[in-house]
Design a protein around this motif. Structure first.
Motif, short mmCIF file in Angstrom:
data_model
loop_
_atom_site.label_atom_id
_atom_site.label_comp_id
_atom_site.label_asym_id
_atom_site.label_seq_id
_atom_site.Cartn_x
_atom_site.Cartn_y
_atom_site.Cartn_z
N ARG A 107 33.65 34.79 -2.93
CA ARG A 107 34.03 35.17 -1.56
C ARG A 107 32.83 35.17 -0.62
O ARG A 107 32.92 34.77 0.54
CB ARG A 107 34.67 36.56 -1.57
CG ARG A 107 34.99 37.12 -0.18
CD ARG A 107 35.99 36.25 0.57
NE ARG A 107 36.25 36.75 1.91
CZ ARG A 107 35.51 36.48 2.98
NH1 ARG A 107 34.45 35.69 2.85
NH2 ARG A 107 35.82 36.97 4.17
N TYR A 115 33.65 29.61 2.88
CA TYR A 115 34.95 30.20 3.19
C TYR A 115 35.67 29.24 4.14
O TYR A 115 35.29 29.10 5.30
CB TYR A 115 34.74 31.56 3.84
CG TYR A 115 36.00 32.29 4.25
CD1 TYR A 115 36.71 33.07 3.35
CD2 TYR A 115 36.46 32.23 5.57
CE1 TYR A 115 37.84 33.76 3.73
CE2 TYR A 115 37.59 32.92 5.96
CZ TYR A 115 38.29 33.68 5.04
OH TYR A 115 39.42 34.36 5.42
N ARG A 167 39.43 27.92 5.65
CA ARG A 167 40.86 28.17 5.83
C ARG A 167 41.42 27.18 6.84
O ARG A 167 40.72 26.62 7.66
CB ARG A 167 41.10 29.61 6.31
CG ARG A 167 40.58 30.68 5.35
CD ARG A 167 41.36 30.68 4.05
NE ARG A 167 40.95 31.74 3.13
CZ ARG A 167 40.07 31.60 2.16
NH1 ARG A 167 39.46 30.43 2.00
NH2 ARG A 167 39.78 32.61 1.35
N LYS A 194 44.14 27.21 1.89
CA LYS A 194 42.80 27.59 1.45
C LYS A 194 42.15 26.39 0.77
O LYS A 194 42.79 25.71 -0.02
CB LYS A 194 42.85 28.78 0.49
CG LYS A 194 43.42 30.05 1.09
CD LYS A 194 43.41 31.18 0.07
CE LYS A 194 43.98 32.46 0.65
NZ LYS A 194 43.97 33.59 -0.34
N TYR A 237 38.39 24.36 -0.85
CA TYR A 237 36.97 24.32 -1.20
C TYR A 237 36.49 22.87 -1.07
O TYR A 237 37.31 21.93 -1.07
CB TYR A 237 36.70 24.87 -2.60
CG TYR A 237 37.34 24.13 -3.75
CD1 TYR A 237 36.76 22.96 -4.26
CD2 TYR A 237 38.49 24.62 -4.37
CE1 TYR A 237 37.33 22.29 -5.34
CE2 TYR A 237 39.07 23.95 -5.44
CZ TYR A 237 38.48 22.78 -5.92
OH TYR A 237 39.04 22.12 -6.98
N LYS A 288 28.97 30.66 4.72
CA LYS A 288 28.62 31.58 3.64
C LYS A 288 28.02 32.84 4.25
O LYS A 288 27.40 32.80 5.31
CB LYS A 288 27.59 30.95 2.70
CG LYS A 288 28.05 29.70 1.98
CD LYS A 288 26.92 29.17 1.08
CE LYS A 288 27.32 27.92 0.34
NZ LYS A 288 26.22 27.43 -0.53
N SER A 330 33.91 33.63 8.02
CA SER A 330 33.93 34.45 6.81
C SER A 330 33.68 35.91 7.14
O SER A 330 34.37 36.81 6.63
CB SER A 330 32.87 33.93 5.83
OG SER A 330 32.85 34.70 4.65
#
Length: 514
Positions: free
Chosen positions: A328, A333, A335, A362, A364, A407, A431
């Motif tokens: 997290r 992060y 979205r 979501k 990555y 981050k 984030s």
């Protein structure tokens, strides 16, 4: 306007000294004048990326004071070219270097027998051999291989005494290709020393400039790789003028290794400069306390951290009320709503090529695109792109860089345990905005501790140690200049060591405000 005799034979600095004295100036500061020739293009004109901290730049050599070529037509053409280039409102770096390089080779061929036999040259050679021979060898190999990237030089990627002995052999066929660099550096030394002594006679202080970094493809990095952290790049954190920070591309210094011989490389550098200057400016004096360091696989200065610094161990997070979750807090992060605001109509292209949707809305990054340098390689922005292609690629790159930097914490590379530092400006991230108020307060307290309190005593001690040794190695007046995030300890150390502070005003001050 200066008469022809002045243009041809009198060194420019001597003319400038006369003007400075006439108008009442007491000091002349010049940009760094070390050799920066890496690519033999205009890109070498940046004075803060030296390939040697000892060798002077060939562009500054005054041709007329060396002599004239016996080939009258060639000399006449060079004179004509010189006149045309001097009439330009700006320096044509490429053209000047080409004509001067041609002249150097020809005048060396004519003068070499007498030159190499003179006592003056022999004395210069002996006094400067420690840097002169490696510099000439580096320049020779750079030109033969067509690159200053010594990692591509095969068995010559690592210098040896045997290599230097072979290249420095006056009986060898390639000696002239080495000695021509001796010739150029000798005359540069002679001319700068003449100008410096003239300035002293006229009561004018000549002030030099020491860049904080060197080129990764330099003689110094080739000779002393252990003194530099080649896996990282120096830069500056974000400020009011750059939200993304700065990446200068220089290696940082391995101070622990330098300390083993009492910072001998720095002491030699100071002693060489003192032959010409009575004062000098340390560019980015903060680098002696801590440097902003960016991994080689990242592009933006935003992705950096201070080295050295005291990172946070995971147990400290919990003691501060932060439930640390690596995925997290220390991975991007991403979205769906962010993609709309960052990428707009291009979000589908980015999702298709760069992202993986692991849960609804979501994402990555694909593993191959977690590093900004890989993104740059994939997009391959080039001079051959059309304006539209370049604009598209730059927009996509900027957007993905922003996603990569989403981050809150970065891993700190100089400990064997799990340690982290807060990413600069983390409070501007999506984030951070997604956290609850308690987590925001706890993280901001940790953030302010790292950047403004935690390292002060540490930085004061190590900065004071280095600068004190450097100060003791020279009689020159030391001045330090910096901008940006200046630790509270820096002004005090400079005051204690009698290092003058150069305050640079980038914006007009409010006359009604202290």
């Amino acid at each position: 306007y200066f008469p022809k005799w002045a243009q041809d034979y009198v060194l420019d600095l001597k003319i400038f000294v006369d003007w400075a004295k006439k108008v009442g100036l007491k000091m002349i500061q010049i940009f760094p004048i070390n050799d920066t020739v890496s690519t033999h293009t205009w890109k070498d004109s940046y004075p803060y990326k030296a390939i040697s901290v000892f060798a002077l730049h060939p562009i500054y050599l005054n041709l007329g004071s060396i002599g004239n070529l016996s080939a009258k037509i060639t000399q006449e053409i060079i004179e004509q070219q010189k006149q045309l280039l001097n009439e330009n409102p700006h320096v044509d770096y490429d053209a000047v270097m080409k004509i001067k390089s041609r002249f150097y080779k020809m005048i060396y061929d004519e003068q070499k027998n007498n030159f190499l036999a003179t006592k003056e040259f022999k004395d210069f050679y002996q006094n400067n051999k420690y840097w002169l021979v490696p510099y000439a060898a580096f320049s020779y190999l750079r030109d033969l291989f067509g690159t200053a990237d010594y990692s591509k030089w095969g068995k010559y990627s690592k210098p040896t005494e045997e290599l230097f002995d072979a290249l420095d052999d006056s009986k060898s066929d390639h000696y002239d290709d080495i000695a021509v660099h001796y010739f150029i550096q000798y005359h540069l030394h002679k001319q700068l020393l003449e100008a410096a002594n003239y300035a002293r006679e006229q009561g004018i202080v000549l002030k030099g400039d020491i860049p904080i970094g060197i080129s990764k493809q330099s003689v110094d990095a080739w000779m002393y790789p252990q003194l530099f952290n080649m896996q990282v790049q120096a830069g500056a954190p974000p400020d009011d003028f750059s939200d993304e920070g700065q990446n200068w591309g220089f290696p940082t210094y391995n101070w622990d290794e330098m300390k083993k011989d009492n910072y001998k490389w720095w002491q030699m550098r100071m002693q060489k400069m003192s032959e010409y200057f009575d004062a000098f400016r340390i560019d980015h004096i903060l680098g002696f306390f801590r440097i902003w360091e960016i991994p080689n696989d990242q592009v933006l200065g935003l992705m950096g951290y201070f080295n050295p610094s005291i990172p946070f161990y995971t147990n400290e997070f919990y003691s501060r009320g932060i439930s640390f979750d690596f995925y997290r807090y220390a991975t991007p992060y991403i979205r769906e709503y962010m993609l709309d605001s960052i990428l707009g109509n291009n979000k589908d292209y980015v999702k298709r090529h760069f992202l993986v949707e692991y849960e609804p809305f979501k994402y990555y990054l694909k593993p191959e695109f977690e590093k900004q340098t890989n993104v740059s390689k994939f997009l391959n922005i080039s001079d051959s792109d059309t304006a539209e292609q370049r604009q598209f690629k730059e927009f996509i790159q900027k957007g993905i860089f922003k996603l990569i930097s989403e981050k809150l914490f970065l891993k700190y590379p100089y400990t064997t345990e799990e340690t982290y530092i807060p990413r600069h400006s983390l409070y501007k991230t999506h984030s951070f905005a997604a956290l609850d108020d308690n987590q925001k307060r706890a993280i901001m307290d940790l953030y302010e501790d790292y950047y403004f309190r935690r390292n002060e005593n540490y930085w004061q001690a190590i900065g004071s140690e280095k600068l004190q040794i450097i100060k003791q190695s020279t009689n020159m007046l030391i001045c330090g200049e910096d901008l940006g995030m200046i630790p509270a300890c820096v002004p005090q150390v400079m005051k204690d060591l009698n290092i003058l502070s150069l305050e640079i005003q980038r914006m007009p001050k409010n006359p009604n405000k202290e």
